[in-house]
Write a protein that holds these residues in place. Structure first.
Motif, mmCIF file in Angstrom:
data_model
loop_
_atom_site.group_PDB
_atom_site.id
_atom_site.type_symbol
_atom_site.label_atom_id
_atom_site.label_comp_id
_atom_site.label_asym_id
_atom_site.label_seq_id
_atom_site.Cartn_x
_atom_site.Cartn_y
_atom_site.Cartn_z
ATOM 1 N N ASN A 241 -5.818 51.260 86.954
ATOM 2 C CA ASN A 241 -7.265 51.078 87.116
ATOM 3 C C ASN A 241 -7.601 50.758 88.571
ATOM 4 O O ASN A 241 -6.823 50.113 89.284
ATOM 5 N N ARG A 242 -8.792 51.211 88.988
ATOM 6 C CA ARG A 242 -9.333 50.847 90.292
ATOM 7 C C ARG A 242 -10.215 49.614 90.097
ATOM 8 O O ARG A 242 -11.176 49.645 89.331
ATOM 9 N N VAL A 243 -9.850 48.542 90.797
ATOM 10 C CA VAL A 243 -10.507 47.247 90.599
ATOM 11 C C VAL A 243 -11.167 46.795 91.900
ATOM 12 O O VAL A 243 -10.537 46.825 92.968
ATOM 13 N N LEU A 244 -12.432 46.382 91.812
ATOM 14 C CA LEU A 244 -13.139 45.765 92.930
ATOM 15 C C LEU A 244 -13.298 44.283 92.629
ATOM 16 O O LEU A 244 -13.819 43.920 91.565
ATOM 17 N N HIS B 109 -25.859 45.812 92.883
ATOM 18 C CA HIS B 109 -25.023 46.781 93.585
ATOM 19 C C HIS B 109 -23.841 47.217 92.723
ATOM 20 O O HIS B 109 -23.453 48.393 92.733
ATOM 21 N N ASP B 110 -23.278 46.258 91.975
ATOM 22 C CA ASP B 110 -22.103 46.564 91.154
ATOM 23 C C ASP B 110 -22.383 47.693 90.172
ATOM 24 O O ASP B 110 -21.511 48.529 89.896
ATOM 25 N N LEU B 111 -23.593 47.726 89.624
ATOM 26 C CA LEU B 111 -23.912 48.737 88.623
ATOM 27 C C LEU B 111 -23.799 50.148 89.185
ATOM 28 O O LEU B 111 -23.486 51.084 88.455
ATOM 29 N N LYS B 112 -24.037 50.272 90.482
ATOM 30 C CA LYS B 112 -23.955 51.586 91.125
ATOM 31 C C LYS B 112 -22.522 51.932 91.540
ATOM 32 O O LYS B 112 -22.246 53.069 91.910
ATOM 33 N N LEU B 113 -21.637 50.946 91.493
ATOM 34 C CA LEU B 113 -20.258 51.143 91.949
ATOM 35 C C LEU B 113 -19.292 51.383 90.796
ATOM 36 O O LEU B 113 -18.108 51.646 91.013
ATOM 37 N N MET B 114 -19.786 51.307 89.555
ATOM 38 C CA MET B 114 -18.904 51.458 88.402
ATOM 39 C C MET B 114 -18.649 52.915 88.061
ATOM 40 O O MET B 114 -19.554 53.759 88.136
ATOM 41 N N ASN B 115 -17.450 53.171 87.648
ATOM 42 C CA ASN B 115 -17.058 54.473 87.131
ATOM 43 C C ASN B 115 -17.635 54.649 85.725
ATOM 44 O O ASN B 115 -18.214 53.722 85.155
ATOM 45 N N ARG B 116 -17.480 55.840 85.168
ATOM 46 C CA ARG B 116 -17.874 56.049 83.769
ATOM 47 C C ARG B 116 -17.076 55.085 82.885
ATOM 48 O O ARG B 116 -15.869 54.936 83.019
ATOM 49 N N GLU C 216 -14.198 56.234 95.996
ATOM 50 C CA GLU C 216 -14.173 56.395 94.549
ATOM 51 C C GLU C 216 -14.831 55.195 93.871
ATOM 52 O O GLU C 216 -14.867 54.101 94.422
ATOM 53 N N LEU C 217 -15.338 55.415 92.693
ATOM 54 C CA LEU C 217 -15.957 54.338 91.931
ATOM 55 C C LEU C 217 -14.872 53.503 91.245
ATOM 56 O O LEU C 217 -13.701 53.855 91.244
ATOM 57 N N PHE C 218 -15.319 52.399 90.637
ATOM 58 C CA PHE C 218 -14.358 51.422 90.121
ATOM 59 C C PHE C 218 -14.401 51.341 88.599
ATOM 60 O O PHE C 218 -15.470 51.392 87.987
ATOM 61 N N ASP C 219 -13.217 51.197 88.012
ATOM 62 C CA ASP C 219 -13.111 51.001 86.572
ATOM 63 C C ASP C 219 -13.474 49.576 86.182
ATOM 64 O O ASP C 219 -14.059 49.338 85.121
#
Length: 323
Positions: free
Chosen positions: A145-148, A224-231, A208-211
């Protein structure tokens, strides 16, 4: 009698007074009495002290939930530890670690490996347990997973970096100072951004967006987080100091979710999972608490001030109680 910080009225740090005539608590059958060497300071401690929390302790009370020290005595039904053992504790429903002695239920006290100092032991509890719960019990994070981690240079943020990297995730962190950025990198993050840089969001959004997003200051960052999330992305709110306006459409198209986390709501089964995992991490060596500053008991109020008002988090604040 023992020395301890007593809070007799909810309010500012001026309500934190050193008392020298506090009775040493008596452990119950399933409790240990710990001689406290160091006590850890967490943001939640300040919310309790100021009276801004959903469930407040009876007054007067001794603040503090995290500590490290030596078992002084053990109740008759305690089987996992004995007097003289080095331990750390994390207790979500009890208080009292800003004192020379504190009692802890047996399930809330854990062996402190010799490779960790008492200062580091006091930095394990709430930060690491919360980070694990956020990643696995709330976000269902998995290897790859890609984690921010938004606000990665604080104690819980650094814990989340270490846990995520140890479990095969790609980690991006943010911090507010160069020192914090360097600290997050040293904890293993693959990329780090300065969240005081006005262009950092654009840089993040170009990647890339984040899982999974672990959010330490939702009132500033959640929109901002809502725009950075993956599907099907998951944002887990660990901390917030105010309200925020959101556009739900930023979640709808992605079928993304926002979930709050609170360690005190963990079931006994979840608590057992958390403590076992962090214990394994201590043995494996990837639990490496970072202590930013050590205060004296008389400076405990300053520690409460600094954890909220510092210009950039850099690990855990710890109060040294005694040698």
């Amino acid at each position: 009698m023992m020395r301890a910080i007593l809070v007799r009225q909810f309010g500012g740090i001026d309500q934190m007074k050193v008392a020298t005539d506090v009775a040493i608590p008596t452990p119950g059958d399933k409790q240990v009495l710990i001689k406290v060497i160091c006590s850890g300071v967490n943001p939640v401690d300040t919310y309790l002290r100021s009276g801004q929390y959903s469930k407040l302790p009876d007054l007067p009370y001794i603040p503090g939930k995290d500590a490290a020290g030596i078992v002084h005595s053990a109740g008759s039904l305690v089987s996992r530890m004995k007097p003289g053992d080095r331990v750390f504790m994390c207790q979500t429903n009890q208080l009292g670690s800003l004192a020379e002695f504190v009692t802890a239920n047996e399930e809330n006290a854990f062996p402190l490996d010799d490779k960790l100092s008492f200062e580091q032991g006091a930095a394990i509890g709430i930060p690491y347990f919360t980070a694990y719960r956020a990643l696995f019990q709330k976000a269902n994070a998995k290897s790859g997973n890609r984690v921010l981690i938004h606000g990665a240079s604080g104690a819980a943020g650094l814990a989340a970096v270490q846990i995520a990297k140890a479990n095969g995730m790609h980690v991006t962190g943010t911090a507010g100072t160069q020192e914090g950025i360097d600290l997050v990198r040293s904890a293993g993050a693959d990329a780090v951004y300065n969240h005081r840089d006005k262009t950092y969001l654009k840089k993040l959004q170009n990647g890339e967006l984040f899982d999974v997003i672990i959010e330490m200051l939702a009132n500033v960052n959640l929109g901002h987080d809502l725009k950075l999330m993956n599907r099907h992305g998951r944002t887990i709110v660990v901390g917030s100091r105010g309200t925020v306006t959101l556009d739900p459409r930023d979640m709808m198209g992605r079928e993304a979710s926002v979930t709050g986390v609170a360690l005190l709501t963990a079931t006994p089964e979840e608590w057992s999972e958390i403590t076992s995992a962090i214990g394994d991490g201590i043995k494996a060596g990837w639990v490496k608490p970072v202590v930013n500053k050590v205060y004296s008991l008389e400076e405990a109020g300053q520690a409460h001030h600094d954890i909220i008002h510092s210009k950039g988090a850099k690990g855990k604040l710890v109060v040294k109680i005694q040698d």
